[in-house]
Motif scaffolding. Structure first.
Motif, short mmCIF file in Angstrom:
data_model
loop_
_atom_site.label_atom_id
_atom_site.label_comp_id
_atom_site.label_asym_id
_atom_site.label_seq_id
_atom_site.Cartn_x
_atom_site.Cartn_y
_atom_site.Cartn_z
N LEU A 19 0.86 -1.19 0.00
CA LEU A 19 0.00 0.00 0.00
C LEU A 19 0.89 1.23 0.00
CD1 LEU A 19 -2.76 -0.87 2.63
CD2 LEU A 19 -3.07 -0.57 0.16
N LEU A 20 0.53 2.21 -0.83
CA LEU A 20 1.32 3.43 -0.95
C LEU A 20 0.42 4.65 -0.92
CD1 LEU A 20 3.44 1.99 -3.84
CD2 LEU A 20 4.35 2.58 -1.60
N ARG A 25 5.22 11.11 -4.46
CA ARG A 25 6.22 10.32 -3.74
C ARG A 25 5.84 8.84 -3.69
NH1 ARG A 25 8.41 11.22 2.43
NH2 ARG A 25 10.14 9.77 2.23
N GLY A 26 4.55 8.56 -3.46
CA GLY A 26 4.07 7.18 -3.46
C GLY A 26 4.23 6.53 -4.82
N ALA A 27 3.93 7.28 -5.89
CA ALA A 27 4.10 6.75 -7.24
C ALA A 27 5.57 6.46 -7.53
CB ALA A 27 3.53 7.74 -8.26
N ARG A 28 6.45 7.33 -7.12
CA ARG A 28 7.90 7.14 -7.31
C ARG A 28 8.38 5.92 -6.53
NH1 ARG A 28 8.86 12.01 -6.82
NH2 ARG A 28 9.20 12.10 -4.59
N LEU A 29 7.88 5.76 -5.31
CA LEU A 29 8.25 4.61 -4.49
C LEU A 29 7.75 3.31 -5.12
CD1 LEU A 29 9.61 3.54 -1.96
CD2 LEU A 29 7.50 4.04 -0.70
N LEU A 32 10.29 2.37 -7.73
CA LEU A 32 11.55 1.90 -7.14
C LEU A 32 11.39 0.51 -6.51
CD1 LEU A 32 12.70 5.24 -5.47
CD2 LEU A 32 13.67 4.16 -7.52
N LEU A 33 10.28 0.27 -5.82
CA LEU A 33 10.05 -1.04 -5.22
C LEU A 33 9.87 -2.11 -6.30
CD1 LEU A 33 7.65 -0.01 -2.32
CD2 LEU A 33 9.99 -0.88 -2.09
N ALA A 34 9.19 -1.76 -7.37
CA ALA A 34 8.99 -2.71 -8.47
C ALA A 34 10.33 -3.11 -9.09
CB ALA A 34 8.05 -2.13 -9.52
N VAL A 35 11.20 -2.13 -9.33
CA VAL A 35 12.52 -2.42 -9.91
C VAL A 35 13.30 -3.37 -9.00
CG1 VAL A 35 14.77 -1.41 -10.47
CG2 VAL A 35 12.68 -0.31 -11.28
N GLU A 57 3.53 4.58 -14.92
CA GLU A 57 2.32 5.20 -15.48
C GLU A 57 1.09 4.87 -14.65
OE1 GLU A 57 2.21 7.45 -17.73
OE2 GLU A 57 4.32 7.29 -18.28
N LEU A 58 0.92 3.59 -14.29
CA LEU A 58 -0.27 3.21 -13.53
C LEU A 58 -0.26 3.81 -12.13
CD1 LEU A 58 -0.78 -0.52 -14.57
CD2 LEU A 58 -1.78 1.55 -15.57
N ALA A 59 0.89 3.86 -11.50
CA ALA A 59 1.00 4.47 -10.17
C ALA A 59 0.76 5.97 -10.23
CB ALA A 59 2.36 4.16 -9.54
N ALA A 60 1.30 6.63 -11.26
CA ALA A 60 1.06 8.07 -11.42
C ALA A 60 -0.42 8.35 -11.65
CB ALA A 60 1.90 8.62 -12.57
N ASN A 61 -1.08 7.50 -12.43
CA ASN A 61 -2.52 7.67 -12.63
C ASN A 61 -3.29 7.48 -11.33
OD1 ASN A 61 -2.21 8.21 -15.33
ND2 ASN A 61 -2.91 6.21 -16.03
N ALA A 62 -2.90 6.49 -10.53
CA ALA A 62 -3.58 6.27 -9.25
C ALA A 62 -3.37 7.46 -8.31
CB ALA A 62 -3.06 4.99 -8.59
N ALA A 63 -2.17 8.03 -8.33
CA ALA A 63 -1.87 9.17 -7.46
C ALA A 63 -2.53 10.45 -7.94
CB ALA A 63 -0.36 9.36 -7.35
N THR A 64 -2.77 10.53 -9.24
CA THR A 64 -3.34 11.75 -9.82
C THR A 64 -4.86 11.67 -9.97
OG1 THR A 64 -1.31 12.09 -11.07
CG2 THR A 64 -3.24 13.33 -11.80
N HIS A 65 -5.33 10.64 -10.65
CA HIS A 65 -6.75 10.53 -10.98
C HIS A 65 -7.53 9.67 -10.00
CE1 HIS A 65 -5.65 12.47 -14.69
NE2 HIS A 65 -4.80 11.49 -14.97
#
Length: 143
Positions: A19-20, A25-29, A32-35, A57-65
């Motif tokens: 969970l993020l 910052r959550g999207a960036r994490l 990094l965790l996925a890598v 992309e999917l994390a950025a969308n979750a954090a934005t939209h």
């Protein structure tokens, strides 16, 4: 005539879930965790590059939209024998993503186009309310 029982052995599914916060910052994490997880689970380099971009992309969308104050988004990675599955779940189930024509001069709107280009399959699963999960699968090369 002899019949032999042949048991098909399936490779175990390797699973990661976190969970993020629905923030940049959550999207960036998430990325990094996925890598780090893909490196630790021997995901081939070419797939890792594409998957990293899909996660971003999917994390950025979750954090934005998909952002709702006080509610996290979930990143799930699953490695099966021949597939890497990425799932991002947020709490804006009423706002289903769809590919939109990109505006040539715009700074956004290309994320799902990129996911579609990089993933072998992708989609959206609504629910349970109030959530939705956007997922993408990348085929892994056979040994």
């Amino acid at each position: 005539m002899n019949q032999q029982n042949v048991t098909q052995v399936q490779a175990p599914t390797r699973h990661f879930s976190v969970l993020l916060s629905p923030t940049p910052r959550g999207a960036r994490l998430a990325r990094l965790l996925a890598v780090a997880w893909m490196r630790d689970h021997d995901v081939p380099y070419g797939v890792t590059e594409s998957a990293t971009q899909v996660v971003a992309e999917l994390a950025a969308n979750a954090a934005t939209h998909g952002r709702v104050a006080g509610r996290s988004f979930r990143l799930v990675l699953q490695r099966r024998r021949d597939t890497l599955r990425i799932e991002v779940t947020d709490t804006r189930g009423e706002d289903l993503p769809r590919i939109q024509p990109a505006c040539p001069g715009g700074d956004s709107g290309r994320g799902l186009l990129l996911v579609e280009a990089l993933a072998d399959r992708w989609g959206v699963e609504p629910g349970p309310a109030p959530r939705k999960t956007v997922w993408a699968e990348l085929d892994l090369p056979r040994p």
